[in-house]
Design a protein around this motif. Structure first.
Motif, PDB file in Angstrom:
ATOM      1  N   THR A  57      52.257 -68.300  56.784  1.00 30.01           N
ATOM      2  CA  THR A  57      51.323 -67.431  55.925  1.00 30.01           C
ATOM      3  C   THR A  57      50.043 -67.918  56.462  1.00 30.01           C
ATOM      4  N   THR A  58      49.012 -66.830  56.496  1.00 34.39           N
ATOM      5  CA  THR A  58      47.848 -66.860  56.699  1.00 34.39           C
ATOM      6  C   THR A  58      46.669 -65.903  56.196  1.00 34.39           C
ATOM      7  N   GLU A  59      45.752 -66.438  55.542  1.00 38.03           N
ATOM      8  CA  GLU A  59      44.599 -65.344  55.111  1.00 38.03           C
ATOM      9  C   GLU A  59      43.674 -65.065  56.023  1.00 38.03           C
ATOM     10  N   LEU A  60      43.437 -63.638  56.458  1.00 34.14           N
ATOM     11  CA  LEU A  60      42.601 -63.367  57.313  1.00 34.14           C
ATOM     12  C   LEU A  60      41.467 -62.574  56.743  1.00 34.14           C
ATOM     13  N   THR A  61      40.257 -62.338  57.562  1.00 32.40           N
ATOM     14  CA  THR A  61      39.134 -61.613  56.963  1.00 32.40           C
ATOM     15  C   THR A  61      39.025 -60.380  58.087  1.00 32.40           C
ATOM     16  N   TYR A  62      38.997 -59.260  57.818  1.00 33.54           N
ATOM     17  CA  TYR A  62      38.731 -57.997  58.829  1.00 33.54           C
ATOM     18  C   TYR A  62      37.488 -57.424  58.484  1.00 33.54           C
ATOM     19  N   ARG A  63      36.659 -57.413  59.455  1.00 31.83           N
ATOM     20  CA  ARG A  63      35.408 -56.869  59.448  1.00 31.83           C
ATOM     21  C   ARG A  63      35.074 -55.824  60.373  1.00 31.83           C
ATOM     22  N   PHE A  64      35.019 -54.718  59.620  1.00 34.68           N
ATOM     23  CA  PHE A  64      34.899 -53.396  60.448  1.00 34.68           C
ATOM     24  C   PHE A  64      33.364 -53.021  60.359  1.00 34.68           C
ATOM     25  N   ALA A  65      32.854 -52.759  61.896  1.00 41.52           N
ATOM     26  CA  ALA A  65      31.760 -52.158  61.837  1.00 41.52           C
ATOM     27  C   ALA A  65      31.911 -50.679  62.404  1.00 41.52           C
ATOM     28  N   LEU A  66      31.622 -49.532  61.600  1.00 37.81           N
ATOM     29  CA  LEU A  66      31.575 -48.237  61.813  1.00 37.81           C
ATOM     30  C   LEU A  66      30.404 -47.108  62.291  1.00 37.81           C
ATOM     31  N   ARG A  67      31.034 -46.565  63.319  1.00 38.46           N
ATOM     32  CA  ARG A  67      30.118 -45.684  63.909  1.00 38.46           C
ATOM     33  C   ARG A  67      30.635 -44.028  63.777  1.00 38.46           C
ATOM     34  N   GLU A  68      30.075 -43.172  63.382  1.00 38.72           N
ATOM     35  CA  GLU A  68      30.345 -41.566  63.506  1.00 38.72           C
ATOM     36  C   GLU A  68      31.746 -41.729  63.114  1.00 38.72           C
ATOM     37  N   GLY A  69      32.350 -42.281  62.001  1.00 36.97           N
ATOM     38  CA  GLY A  69      33.541 -42.207  61.371  1.00 36.97           C
ATOM     39  C   GLY A  69      34.721 -42.893  62.037  1.00 36.97           C
ATOM     40  N   LEU A  70      34.360 -43.790  63.400  1.00 37.16           N
ATOM     41  CA  LEU A  70      35.226 -44.518  63.941  1.00 37.16           C
ATOM     42  C   LEU A  70      34.957 -45.752  63.708  1.00 37.16           C
ATOM     43  N   ILE A  71      35.867 -46.716  64.403  1.00 36.18           N
ATOM     44  CA  ILE A  71      35.689 -48.228  64.176  1.00 36.18           C
ATOM     45  C   ILE A  71      34.944 -48.638  65.776  1.00 36.18           C
ATOM     46  N   ALA A  72      33.442 -49.020  65.773  1.00 37.00           N
ATOM     47  CA  ALA A  72      32.980 -49.566  66.796  1.00 37.00           C
ATOM     48  C   ALA A  72      33.216 -50.995  67.131  1.00 37.00           C
ATOM     49  N   LYS A  73      33.617 -51.827  66.058  1.00 36.77           N
ATOM     50  CA  LYS A  73      33.897 -53.395  66.059  1.00 36.77           C
ATOM     51  C   LYS A  73      34.708 -53.780  64.946  1.00 36.77           C
ATOM     52  N   LEU A  74      35.679 -54.571  65.498  1.00 33.14           N
ATOM     53  CA  LEU A  74      36.655 -55.316  64.338  1.00 33.14           C
ATOM     54  C   LEU A  74      36.646 -56.566  64.871  1.00 33.14           C
ATOM     55  N   ASP A  75      36.440 -57.495  63.863  1.00 34.32           N
ATOM     56  CA  ASP A  75      36.321 -58.775  63.992  1.00 34.32           C
ATOM     57  C   ASP A  75      37.362 -59.341  62.973  1.00 34.32           C
ATOM     58  N   ILE A  76      38.310 -60.109  63.295  1.00 37.51           N
ATOM     59  CA  ILE A  76      39.488 -60.578  62.703  1.00 37.51           C
ATOM     60  C   ILE A  76      39.347 -62.382  62.731  1.00 37.51           C
ATOM     61  N   ASP A  77      38.848 -62.672  61.595  1.00 41.12           N
ATOM     62  CA  ASP A  77      39.000 -64.186  61.533  1.00 41.12           C
ATOM     63  C   ASP A  77      39.597 -64.589  60.092  1.00 41.12           C
TER      64      ASP A  77
END
Length: 109
Positions: free
Chosen positions: A89-109
């Motif tokens: 098991t693990t706990e992750l954080t997904y950080r989505f940066a959006l631009r014009e309705g799409l994902i510009a950047k996804l950081d997973i840690d």
């Protein structure tokens, strides 16, 4: 728990769960990126390759544990993974940066 997430985050999660990596990559801008385990993948082709490689390594289920809008163009999810990877098991954080309705950047840690 994902009711407040932007539509593109819902699409990303659905495509990930279905193993549809082309649809998952279509959630990103053409110059979008993912950073996972310290490595960054740029563009839709690299994002597809990243997900295909993960699919061959582990079997797991994911549960959304937190759902937080950070601003109009940012969203954060807490995700718990349980599966056959080391530790189980693990706990992750997904950080989505959006631009014009799409994902510009996804950081997973």
């Amino acid at each position: 728990m994902t009711d407040t997430a932007p539509p593109v985050v819902h699409r990303y999660l659905s495509a990930a769960d279905a193993g549809n990596f082309a649809a998952l990559a279509d959630c990103f801008t053409a110059d979008g990126s993912v950073t996972d385990e310290g490595k960054t993948y740029h563009g839709r082709s690299e994002i597809i390759a990243w997900r295909e490689a993960l699919a061959g390594l582990w079997t797991y289920t994911s549960t959304i544990t937190a759902n937080e809008p950070i601003g109009p163009d940012e969203h954060r999810l807490g995700v718990r993974l349980e599966g056959n990877f080391p530790g189980g098991t693990t706990e992750l954080t997904y950080r989505f940066a959006l631009r014009e309705g799409l994902i510009a950047k996804l950081d997973i840690d």
